[in-house]
Structure formats: C-alpha cells, structure tokens
Design a protein around this motif. Structure first.
Motif, PDB file in Angstrom:
ATOM      1  N   GLU A 115       0.805  -1.223   0.000  1.00  0.00           N
ATOM      2  CA  GLU A 115       0.000   0.000   0.000  1.00  0.00           C
ATOM      3  C   GLU A 115       0.835   1.268   0.000  1.00  0.00           C
ATOM      4  O   GLU A 115       0.349   2.329  -0.393  1.00  0.00           O
ATOM      5  CB  GLU A 115      -0.955   0.001   1.196  1.00  0.00           C
ATOM      6  N   ALA A 119      -0.319   5.085  -1.143  1.00  0.00           N
ATOM      7  CA  ALA A 119      -0.448   6.046  -0.046  1.00  0.00           C
ATOM      8  C   ALA A 119       0.426   7.267  -0.298  1.00  0.00           C
ATOM      9  O   ALA A 119       0.002   8.415  -0.070  1.00  0.00           O
ATOM     10  CB  ALA A 119      -0.092   5.381   1.282  1.00  0.00           C
ATOM     11  N   LYS A 120       1.665   7.043  -0.754  1.00  0.00           N
ATOM     12  CA  LYS A 120       2.572   8.161  -1.017  1.00  0.00           C
ATOM     13  C   LYS A 120       2.031   9.063  -2.126  1.00  0.00           C
ATOM     14  O   LYS A 120       2.077  10.295  -2.019  1.00  0.00           O
ATOM     15  CB  LYS A 120       3.958   7.628  -1.384  1.00  0.00           C
ATOM     16  N   THR A 122      -1.121   9.364  -3.133  1.00  0.00           N
ATOM     17  CA  THR A 122      -2.340  10.019  -2.673  1.00  0.00           C
ATOM     18  C   THR A 122      -2.008  11.162  -1.725  1.00  0.00           C
ATOM     19  O   THR A 122      -2.583  12.258  -1.817  1.00  0.00           O
ATOM     20  CB  THR A 122      -3.250   8.999  -1.960  1.00  0.00           C
ATOM     21  N   TRP A 123      -1.072  10.917  -0.832  1.00  0.00           N
ATOM     22  CA  TRP A 123      -0.671  11.955   0.110  1.00  0.00           C
ATOM     23  C   TRP A 123      -0.096  13.158  -0.639  1.00  0.00           C
ATOM     24  O   TRP A 123      -0.432  14.312  -0.345  1.00  0.00           O
ATOM     25  CB  TRP A 123       0.365  11.395   1.086  1.00  0.00           C
ATOM     26  N   CYS A 155      -7.957   8.879  -0.528  1.00  0.00           N
ATOM     27  CA  CYS A 155      -7.464   8.642   0.836  1.00  0.00           C
ATOM     28  C   CYS A 155      -8.256   7.525   1.505  1.00  0.00           C
ATOM     29  O   CYS A 155      -7.686   6.665   2.185  1.00  0.00           O
ATOM     30  CB  CYS A 155      -7.561   9.922   1.671  1.00  0.00           C
ATOM     31  N   SER A 158      -7.219   4.122   0.214  1.00  0.00           N
ATOM     32  CA  SER A 158      -5.942   3.699   0.779  1.00  0.00           C
ATOM     33  C   SER A 158      -6.110   3.235   2.222  1.00  0.00           C
ATOM     34  O   SER A 158      -5.578   2.195   2.612  1.00  0.00           O
ATOM     35  CB  SER A 158      -4.925   4.842   0.707  1.00  0.00           C
ATOM     36  N   VAL A 159      -6.863   3.994   3.012  1.00  0.00           N
ATOM     37  CA  VAL A 159      -7.084   3.626   4.415  1.00  0.00           C
ATOM     38  C   VAL A 159      -7.820   2.302   4.508  1.00  0.00           C
ATOM     39  O   VAL A 159      -7.529   1.468   5.381  1.00  0.00           O
ATOM     40  CB  VAL A 159      -7.845   4.743   5.156  1.00  0.00           C
ATOM     41  N   MET A 166      -1.213   5.214   5.387  1.00  0.00           N
ATOM     42  CA  MET A 166      -1.475   6.647   5.430  1.00  0.00           C
ATOM     43  C   MET A 166      -1.096   7.232   6.788  1.00  0.00           C
ATOM     44  O   MET A 166      -0.629   8.377   6.873  1.00  0.00           O
ATOM     45  CB  MET A 166      -2.954   6.919   5.140  1.00  0.00           C
ATOM     46  N   MET A 169       2.478   8.037   6.711  1.00  0.00           N
ATOM     47  CA  MET A 169       2.755   9.271   5.979  1.00  0.00           C
ATOM     48  C   MET A 169       2.596  10.487   6.888  1.00  0.00           C
ATOM     49  O   MET A 169       3.338  11.459   6.782  1.00  0.00           O
ATOM     50  CB  MET A 169       1.808   9.399   4.774  1.00  0.00           C
ATOM     51  N   ARG A 185      -3.296  15.804   7.791  1.00  0.00           N
ATOM     52  CA  ARG A 185      -3.200  14.751   8.800  1.00  0.00           C
ATOM     53  C   ARG A 185      -4.532  14.545   9.510  1.00  0.00           C
ATOM     54  O   ARG A 185      -4.945  13.398   9.761  1.00  0.00           O
ATOM     55  CB  ARG A 185      -2.101  15.080   9.815  1.00  0.00           C
ATOM     56  N   VAL A 188      -6.776  12.458   7.383  1.00  0.00           N
ATOM     57  CA  VAL A 188      -6.443  11.036   7.400  1.00  0.00           C
ATOM     58  C   VAL A 188      -6.856  10.400   8.725  1.00  0.00           C
ATOM     59  O   VAL A 188      -7.436   9.305   8.751  1.00  0.00           O
ATOM     60  CB  VAL A 188      -4.933  10.839   7.142  1.00  0.00           C
TER      61      VAL A 188
END
Length: 423
Positions: A115, A119-120, A122-123, A155, A158-159, A166, A169, A185, A188
């Motif tokens: 993942e 995640a990277k 998307t972040w 997000c 991914s979660v 996430m 991240m 943050r 998330v």
C-alpha cells in the motif's frame, strides 16, 4: 394497537395508541439504536438531542430518503425507533457486531509494503491541493474546492486497504508548514477513525472532508499570533478564536459543500461542558462530526512540531485527551480513538527490552502496548534484514518476552521514517 419495549436496550416508555382492529393487535416496540444502523422505512421517535438542534423538518418521522438518514448520522449518535418486533430484531442483532468493531484491528486487504506506493502518491496529490488552496486564501482568490472530494475518496481507498500506510505518511512533519500539513493529517485521522467506528463509506468520506477543511480559517489569523511562542493576551486569544468564523465564511463560497462541513469548521472547538468557542454550545448542540474532529484535531496539534516548540509524544497526547473526556471531549469517542491509535502509533520508532530497534507497523485495539513491529536493528544496534514480529504472540529464542522499552525520536541510530517510507 398496543406497545411493548424491547428489553435490555435502554428504550424509552412507549406512548399510547389506538387499536388497529377488533380481533388482532399489532405490538409496536421502541428501541434505541446507533445511527449507523438506521434503515429507510424506520420511524424515528426520539433523538439523543433536542429536535430543534438537528436540521430535520419534523419531530418524529419515517425515514424516507437516504439524505434524511445521513443528516441523523452526522448530528446524532443514537436515536429511538419504533416498529414491530420482528422488523427490529435483525437491526438489534447487529449492535454487538458494531460495538465489536472498536475492539478489533481494522481489516486489511493489502500489506504495508503493497500500500505504500499508493499512499505516497495520494498523500502527495492531496498535499499539493492543500498547498494551492492555502495560497488562494492568503491571496484572497476564489476557492476552488471541487477536487477535494475526489482526493478524499482516494485517501479513503488507501485507508480501507491498509490504514497504517497513510498513518505512516502523517509521521513526516514540517514545522514550517504546520497549518497545511495539519489539515491533511486531520483528514487522514478522521477517515481512519470513522472507519474504525464502523461508519458507512459515504460518512467516512464526509469525515475526511471535514478534517481537510476544518482549519483553513487559521490562514486569516496574523502569523504573529498564530505562531506566538508565549501565552496569548486576551485580545490575541479572541483573534485566534476567530479562525473558526473565518473558516465558516470561506467555505460559504462553495454552495456544493455539505452543510455539516461548515458546521464542523465553525464548531470543532466547542466543548461538551459548554465552555468552548465560538458560541459556547451545550453538548446536545455539538454535532457528532464536530465532536469527532475535535479529538483528532487536538491529538495532531499536541503531537506536531511548531516553529516555537517540539511536539509531545503520542502517549502524552492520549493522556491529555483521556483526562479531558466528558469535559472537553466526547468520552466514548476518546476511548475509541485511544483503542484505534494505540500507545505507539504506526510509524513510531521504538527500542525493545532486548536492545533491538523496530518500527511499529500496526496496532491492535485490545493490545495497545504490544503492536506489530518491524525489527530493523539487532541488539547490538547493527542493521539487519528487517522482519515483522507481533509482540503479542512472539518471544525470543530463550523464551524472553519481547516488549517495548521506550519510544525513540525519528533519526535515532540513523533510522529515519522518511528513509523507510521512500526506501
């Protein structure tokens, strides 16, 4: 027609009703249920707050649209419904399962390593969006928030696959970009927390939107006040408090946003004891989503580095939340959040009692002191081939139980989270 309460579920006494027929009677029961179990066709007869504090048209009504159910989920924690026992029974049977969600780890469909790339990405895309609207606010440009929902959906995906990715991240923090990173943050954390509580996907997305946009009003507060290292004067504190109103007014530019997002922006600093701001709302008037965001907002603020101070440890932040439950924060939400985040959140570098050094990979709500870790240094502090270990299950070869001795700062022994994520 006569009424009976469903036993053992905290129901309110029923009201009288007339007979439906001379020979047969239909018994209607009342049951208190969590809002996440609401279904269309249910008759809602009582809320956990005054009817006037929720944007619904009638006091007592049958749910006929998904929108009505969504509004109740956003503002309330539970409602009382009325129906025949045979129709209520399947719903009531789901309550233990819903409660159990906060005692078990969130399900994962992908490993942390699988993942991380998504995640990277998307972040990064969401961070770029926040950076853009930050500039727009500072330069008084018209806000364009249309992309926000699409990014939040990414997000959420991914979660749902692996929440820890996430959350890792979020451990990379730049004290000079606090407000923008803080909003991301909190989004998330809100997504993960809403999922942990068992909310429907639609509400998880909305919680993420609330988190992403909740603090934009701070960009209208003078930086000398926002970043002041010492205590604020009474006049400065009033200016600081105005960020909630500034944020509310900023979001009014986009009429497509759900009203609850503006509500959260305005009220995320209200307190359940009535001593919050800007309007000193009593607990019954603070929406469910505002109570949720207030907890994750405070947690991230406490644990984040600022230009004038270092962030405090997650354990300290959770202690503050716990000490203020029932006064500043919703007590049930605080206890659930502590179970989700753990004493050592994902992405924490720790030293074990064996001398080994490890990353916390994921947590277990029922075993907050024994997360799953990735060993990266042996007992002599030498780098080794990393491997995953569940501290709640594993022991050393000589039978010694591995435990976390202490958390370590990022960069200890030359180990950084930035290197680990981008490895």
């Amino acid at each position: 027609m006569s009424f009976k309460d469903h036993p053992g579920n905290g129901q309110v006494p029923p009201t009288a009703a007339g007979r439906a027929g001379a020979r047969t009677e239909t018994f209607l029961h009342r049951a208190r249920i969590p809002v996440d179990l609401l279904q269309l066709g249910m008759r809602v007869v009582q809320l956990d707050r005054p009817w006037n504090d929720v944007p619904v048209l009638f006091q007592g009504f049958t749910l006929s649209t998904p929108e009505e159910a969504k509004v109740l989920r956003q503002y309330c924690s539970w409602v009382v419904v009325e129906d025949e026992e045979t129709k209520l029974a399947p719903v009531l049977s789901k309550i233990p399962q819903l409660r159990q969600k906060t005692t078990e780890p969130m399900p994962e469909t992908r490993t942390l390593e699988q993942e991380f790339p998504r995640a990277k990405e998307t972040w990064s895309r969401t961070q770029d969006f926040v950076d853009k609207i930050t500039v727009d606010i500072i330069e008084n440009n018209t806000l364009e928030l249309g992309q926000a929902r699409t990014l939040i959906k990414s997000c959420v995906e991914s979660v749902k696959a692996n929440a820890s990715a996430m959350l890792w991240m979020g451990r990379i923090k730049n004290r000079d970009a606090y407000t923008a990173e803080h909003c991301l943050r909190v989004a998330v954390y809100a997504i993960a927390f809403a999922r942990f509580l068992g909310m429907p996907d639609e509400d998880i997305e909305t919680a993420g939107m609330c988190g992403l946009l909740h603090d934009l009003g701070k960009l209208k507060v003078p930086s000398a006040i926002l970043n002041k290292p010492g205590p604020l004067t009474p006049d400065e504190y009033v200016i600081m408090q105005s960020h909630t109103t500034h944020g509310f007014n900023l979001l009014k530019q986009d009429e497509s946003l759900e009203p609850i997002i503006r509500d959260v922006t305005l009220h995320h600093h209200e307190r359940v004891d009535g001593h919050g701001y800007p309007t000193h709302l009593p607990e019954s008037q603070i929406s469910r989503f505002a109570r949720l965001i207030s907890i994750v907002d405070t947690y991230d603020a406490i644990t984040s580095d600022r230009c004038y101070r270092d962030g405090r440890s997650p354990a300290e932040a959770l202690k503050i939340l716990y000490q203020n439950r029932g006064q500043q924060f919703d007590a049930d939400f605080v206890e659930a959040f502590i179970r989700m985040i753990g004493i050592y959140p994902p992405g924490t570098l720790v030293e074990l009692n064996t001398g080994e050094v490890a990353w916390v990979v994921s947590t277990h709500p029922g075993r907050k002191l024994k997360p799953k870790v990735e060993i990266v240094l042996d007992k002599n502090r030498h780098r080794m081939t990393p491997y995953i270990l569940d501290l709640s299950l594993q022991t050393t070869e000589d039978g010694e139980v591995r435990e976390i001795r202490t958390p370590l700062p990022d960069g200890a022994y030359g180990i950084t989270i930035n290197e680990r994520i981008h490895n």
